[in-house]
Design a protein around this motif. Structure first.
Motif, PDB file in Angstrom:
ATOM      1  N   SER A  62      28.426   3.003 -40.103  1.00 24.88           N
ATOM      2  CA  SER A  62      28.442   1.985 -38.560  1.00 24.88           C
ATOM      3  C   SER A  62      29.225   3.488 -37.690  1.00 24.88           C
ATOM      4  CB  SER A  62      29.082   0.689 -39.073  1.00 24.88           C
ATOM      5  OG  SER A  62      30.778   1.251 -39.544  1.00 24.88           O
ATOM      6  N   LEU A  65      26.782   6.216 -37.224  1.00 25.93           N
ATOM      7  CA  LEU A  65      25.880   6.194 -36.416  1.00 25.93           C
ATOM      8  C   LEU A  65      25.581   5.397 -34.760  1.00 25.93           C
ATOM      9  CD1 LEU A  65      23.498   6.378 -39.029  1.00 25.93           C
ATOM     10  CD2 LEU A  65      23.660   8.043 -37.429  1.00 25.93           C
ATOM     11  N   PHE A  69      22.899   2.974 -32.087  1.00 21.06           N
ATOM     12  CA  PHE A  69      21.783   0.810 -31.648  1.00 21.06           C
ATOM     13  C   PHE A  69      23.307   0.373 -31.218  1.00 21.06           C
ATOM     14  CE2 PHE A  69      24.339  -0.645 -35.562  1.00 21.06           C
ATOM     15  CZ  PHE A  69      24.591   1.214 -35.917  1.00 21.06           C
ATOM     16  N   LEU A  71      23.909  -2.957 -28.486  1.00 23.96           N
ATOM     17  CA  LEU A  71      23.331  -3.891 -26.849  1.00 23.96           C
ATOM     18  C   LEU A  71      22.906  -2.890 -25.890  1.00 23.96           C
ATOM     19  CD1 LEU A  71      23.374  -6.678 -25.714  1.00 23.96           C
ATOM     20  CD2 LEU A  71      25.582  -6.591 -25.347  1.00 23.96           C
ATOM     21  N   MET A 107      30.676  -7.271 -18.557  1.00 22.65           N
ATOM     22  CA  MET A 107      31.267  -6.541 -19.805  1.00 22.65           C
ATOM     23  C   MET A 107      29.499  -5.255 -20.265  1.00 22.65           C
ATOM     24  SD  MET A 107      32.269  -9.273 -22.630  1.00 22.65           S
ATOM     25  CE  MET A 107      32.281  -8.099 -23.935  1.00 22.65           C
ATOM     26  N   MET A 108      30.888  -3.592 -19.924  1.00 24.66           N
ATOM     27  CA  MET A 108      29.802  -3.235 -19.641  1.00 24.66           C
ATOM     28  C   MET A 108      29.186  -2.802 -21.255  1.00 24.66           C
ATOM     29  SD  MET A 108      28.815  -1.428 -17.298  1.00 24.66           S
ATOM     30  CE  MET A 108      28.731   0.514 -17.741  1.00 24.66           C
ATOM     31  N   PRO A 109      28.108  -2.984 -21.913  1.00 27.89           N
ATOM     32  CA  PRO A 109      27.102  -2.818 -23.238  1.00 27.89           C
ATOM     33  C   PRO A 109      27.828  -1.385 -23.157  1.00 27.89           C
ATOM     34  CG  PRO A 109      25.797  -2.431 -20.661  1.00 27.89           C
ATOM     35  CD  PRO A 109      26.375  -2.720 -20.621  1.00 27.89           C
ATOM     36  N   PRO A 110      28.093  -0.941 -24.395  1.00 31.92           N
ATOM     37  CA  PRO A 110      28.214   0.213 -25.134  1.00 31.92           C
ATOM     38  C   PRO A 110      27.005   1.438 -24.506  1.00 31.92           C
ATOM     39  CG  PRO A 110      27.634  -1.067 -27.035  1.00 31.92           C
ATOM     40  CD  PRO A 110      27.314  -1.977 -25.676  1.00 31.92           C
ATOM     41  N   PHE A 184      18.350  -5.089 -27.380  1.00 33.16           N
ATOM     42  CA  PHE A 184      18.440  -4.766 -28.620  1.00 33.16           C
ATOM     43  C   PHE A 184      18.569  -2.556 -28.681  1.00 33.16           C
ATOM     44  CE2 PHE A 184      19.639  -2.931 -32.653  1.00 33.16           C
ATOM     45  CZ  PHE A 184      20.919  -3.465 -33.115  1.00 33.16           C
ATOM     46  N   THR A 186      17.750   0.874 -30.545  1.00 34.61           N
ATOM     47  CA  THR A 186      17.395   1.755 -32.278  1.00 34.61           C
ATOM     48  C   THR A 186      16.982   2.878 -31.749  1.00 34.61           C
ATOM     49  OG1 THR A 186      17.481  -0.691 -32.791  1.00 34.61           O
ATOM     50  CG2 THR A 186      16.912   1.268 -33.822  1.00 34.61           C
ATOM     51  N   VAL A 207      17.031  -9.767 -26.747  1.00 33.54           N
ATOM     52  CA  VAL A 207      19.048 -10.699 -27.017  1.00 33.54           C
ATOM     53  C   VAL A 207      18.822 -12.273 -26.136  1.00 33.54           C
ATOM     54  CG1 VAL A 207      21.043 -10.266 -27.013  1.00 33.54           C
ATOM     55  CG2 VAL A 207      20.061  -8.117 -27.384  1.00 33.54           C
TER      56      VAL A 207
ATOM     57  N   MET B   1      28.238  -8.573 -27.762  1.00 34.47           N
ATOM     58  CA  MET B   1      28.618  -7.526 -27.871  1.00 34.47           C
ATOM     59  C   MET B   1      27.999  -7.818 -29.231  1.00 34.47           C
ATOM     60  SD  MET B   1      28.806  -4.868 -26.112  1.00 34.47           S
ATOM     61  CE  MET B   1      29.815  -4.807 -24.501  1.00 34.47           C
ATOM     62  N   PHE B   2      27.469  -6.962 -30.217  1.00 33.88           N
ATOM     63  CA  PHE B   2      27.236  -7.060 -31.651  1.00 33.88           C
ATOM     64  C   PHE B   2      28.107  -6.651 -32.426  1.00 33.88           C
ATOM     65  CE2 PHE B   2      23.082  -7.455 -29.056  1.00 33.88           C
ATOM     66  CZ  PHE B   2      22.640  -8.741 -29.799  1.00 33.88           C
ATOM     67  N   PHE B   4      28.220  -5.260 -36.942  1.00 33.04           N
ATOM     68  CA  PHE B   4      27.842  -5.356 -37.378  1.00 33.04           C
ATOM     69  C   PHE B   4      28.487  -5.644 -38.754  1.00 33.04           C
ATOM     70  CE2 PHE B   4      24.538  -3.993 -35.585  1.00 33.04           C
ATOM     71  CZ  PHE B   4      23.755  -5.424 -35.714  1.00 33.04           C
ATOM     72  N   PHE B   6      28.018  -4.697 -42.020  1.00 30.17           N
ATOM     73  CA  PHE B   6      27.608  -3.299 -43.503  1.00 30.17           C
ATOM     74  C   PHE B   6      26.310  -3.012 -42.382  1.00 30.17           C
ATOM     75  CE2 PHE B   6      24.545  -3.002 -45.946  1.00 30.17           C
ATOM     76  CZ  PHE B   6      24.846  -2.961 -47.785  1.00 30.17           C
ATOM     77  N   VAL B   7      26.693  -1.762 -42.270  1.00 28.73           N
ATOM     78  CA  VAL B   7      25.379  -1.116 -41.886  1.00 28.73           C
ATOM     79  C   VAL B   7      25.171   0.489 -42.924  1.00 28.73           C
ATOM     80  CG1 VAL B   7      24.830   0.601 -39.587  1.00 28.73           C
ATOM     81  CG2 VAL B   7      26.122  -1.228 -40.077  1.00 28.73           C
ATOM     82  N   TRP B   8      24.229   0.123 -43.477  1.00 27.92           N
ATOM     83  CA  TRP B   8      23.633   1.407 -44.434  1.00 27.92           C
ATOM     84  C   TRP B   8      22.418   2.422 -44.344  1.00 27.92           C
ATOM     85  CZ3 TRP B   8      26.237   0.810 -48.776  1.00 27.92           C
ATOM     86  CH2 TRP B   8      26.254   1.725 -49.950  1.00 27.92           C
ATOM     87  N   PHE B  41      11.236  -3.386 -38.351  1.00 29.50           N
ATOM     88  CA  PHE B  41      12.520  -4.751 -37.359  1.00 29.50           C
ATOM     89  C   PHE B  41      12.694  -5.713 -37.904  1.00 29.50           C
ATOM     90  CE2 PHE B  41      11.813  -0.720 -34.725  1.00 29.50           C
ATOM     91  CZ  PHE B  41      12.728   0.027 -34.833  1.00 29.50           C
ATOM     92  N   LEU B 163      16.267  -1.964 -39.535  1.00 31.47           N
ATOM     93  CA  LEU B 163      15.872  -1.055 -38.381  1.00 31.47           C
ATOM     94  C   LEU B 163      15.398   0.171 -38.338  1.00 31.47           C
ATOM     95  CD1 LEU B 163      19.613  -1.458 -36.466  1.00 31.47           C
ATOM     96  CD2 LEU B 163      17.585  -3.146 -36.519  1.00 31.47           C
ATOM     97  N   ARG B 178      14.642   7.459 -40.018  1.00 33.89           N
ATOM     98  CA  ARG B 178      15.854   7.194 -40.083  1.00 33.89           C
ATOM     99  C   ARG B 178      16.184   5.742 -40.177  1.00 33.89           C
ATOM    100  NH1 ARG B 178      20.517  10.874 -39.263  1.00 33.89           N
ATOM    101  NH2 ARG B 178      22.529   9.584 -40.195  1.00 33.89           N
ATOM    102  N   LEU B 180      17.573   2.316 -41.497  1.00 36.21           N
ATOM    103  CA  LEU B 180      19.338   1.918 -41.238  1.00 36.21           C
ATOM    104  C   LEU B 180      19.149   0.246 -42.061  1.00 36.21           C
ATOM    105  CD1 LEU B 180      21.665   2.115 -38.715  1.00 36.21           C
ATOM    106  CD2 LEU B 180      21.463   3.656 -40.386  1.00 36.21           C
TER     107      LEU B 180
END
Lengths: 209, 183
Positions: A62, A65, A69, A71, A107-110, A184, A186, A207, B1-2, B4, B6-8, B41, B163, B178, B180
């Motif tokens: 998290s 990376l 991944f 929004l 709200m600007m997404p990342p 979302f 990825t 989403v 916004m999301f 998590f 836990f991200v592995w 996914f 993912l 890759r 996740l």
């Protein structure tokens, strides 16, 4: 918000397995992103030794990376050879007004995806002031249809994005994406131990708000 | 916004991989790729079966699934929770005692239960470079699989999301990925 993985939109152009990542140069032949080690990212509040440990630990993904991944929203940008800061500013203001009119706040997404509003296949190219404007929102990733981030001085523009902690993603197929709708994203760089430009599989999931 | 908790990162390390062609650059691969990306996914269960001699067998995997189902039954009956068994499974075979293989009968059984994807920390290849018996099982069932995953220290559970979109490649059964796991 809930991610609906029952429909996946593929944004990716194919890659050859004979490609060596170390030999990738712009204009890129496939969908690529850029990976920067955690030690060169800011804002995590980690000590130098902790950074190394975090990169070794698979459960710290998290941190290292996080750009790849999350929004995202697609914006259609004016049909022009190069996207400038004022053009982007106007686009974001109009979007903010639309959202306010609906009783919410922008709200600007990342991560932001940009597609030309002109004819299909027209490629969006970023100027230096557009990059600086985007970085003021704390943007973490920018995605484009073009095969490089800028038509001229591409290497400098890549470096500018890098300096401003914005990862980039190019050679996307954004035709099936609805503008201003949350998705979302990825787009993970495929190799674990390599820094720099790397192929990825870029996808979107819907989403539900 | 999301957010998590836990991200592995399930990819295994391979230093110097940037100098190799993508074909050889990673041991974490998708085998028998599915054109339907939804296999890669969504909800995913992690199974951590006990090993039997040098292989993880069907009975151990069945026990793990039974444990998860028992947990879900409690949540459904006591709390009316809307929970279901995922159709993607990651099976850990490595432990402190060493690396083990996975009995291909496990793949048959999970496939009969409607599995969309099965991943493991097993290698795709034997030492002589040919596909393992396990890999051949995926091929015969046309079941998407993930091989060479790093599943160390993962806890058994069913509330994960996978993912794992493999690279978009034409005409290859083995594709770098890759993956996740998030929750």
């Amino acid at each position: 918000m809930r991610i609906d993985f029952s429909q996946i939109i593929d944004l990716t152009l194919p890659v050859s397995l004979q490609l060596k990542p170390s030999e990738l140069v712009a204009p890129y032949p496939c969908t690529v992103t850029t990976y920067k080690r955690l030690s060169r990212k800011e804002g995590h509040g980690l000590e130098p030794d902790e950074v190394v440990e975090a990169e070794k630990s698979p459960d710290c993904a998290s941190l290292y990376l996080r750009e790849y991944f999350g929004l995202t929203v697609l914006l259609e940008v004016p049909d022009a050879d190069e996207l400038t800061g004022p053009m982007l500013q106007k686009l974001v203001s109009t979007w903010a007004e639309e959202i306010q009119a609906a009783g919410a706040q922008l709200m600007m997404p990342p991560a932001l995806l940009l597609r030309s509003s002109g004819e299909r296949g027209r490629q969006v190219s970023l100027s230096a002031d557009a990059i600086l404007y985007l970085s003021t929102f704390g943007l973490e990733l920018i995605g484009l249809e073009s095969s490089q981030v800028a038509a001229s001085d591409n290497r400098l523009m890549e470096a500018l994005l890098d300096e401003n902690q914005v990862a980039w993603l190019v050679n996307l197929d954004l035709q099936g994406v609805v503008p201003k709708r949350p998705y979302f994203l990825t787009a993970l760089p495929v190799l674990k131990d390599v820094e720099g430009v790397l192929p990825c599989r870029a996808t979107l999931a819907l989403v539900e708000e | 916004m999301f957010r998590f908790d836990f991200v592995w990162d399930l990819a295994t390390s391979k230093p110097g991989s940037g100098e190799e062609t993508l074909e050889r650059a990673t041991d974490t691969v998708a085998f028998v790729p599915s054109p339907d990306l939804t296999s890669y996914f969504g909800l995913c269960a992690v199974l951590t079966p006990a090993s039997e001699s040098d292989s993880v067998g069907l009975s151990a995997v069945k026990s793990c699934v039974a444990e998860l189902e028992a947990e879900m039954t409690i949540l459904r009956t006591r709390y009316q929770a809307d929970v279901e068994m995922p159709r993607r499974f990651l099976v850990r075979t490595r432990s402190a005692a060493g690396a083990f293989s996975l009995d291909p009968a496990v793949i048959d059984w999970l496939y009969e239960r409607g599995a969309l994807l099965v991943g493991s920390d097993c290698s795709l290849y034997r030492e002589d470079g040919r596909f393992t018996e396990l890999a051949s099982k995926f091929e015969s069932l046309s079941l998407p699989g993930l091989f060479g995953l790093n599943l160390e220290h993962l806890e058994q559970g069913y509330r994960y999301n996978l993912l794992a979109g493999p690279l978009k490649v034409e005409n290859s059964a083995v594709i770098p990925v890759r993956p996740l796991l998030v929750s």
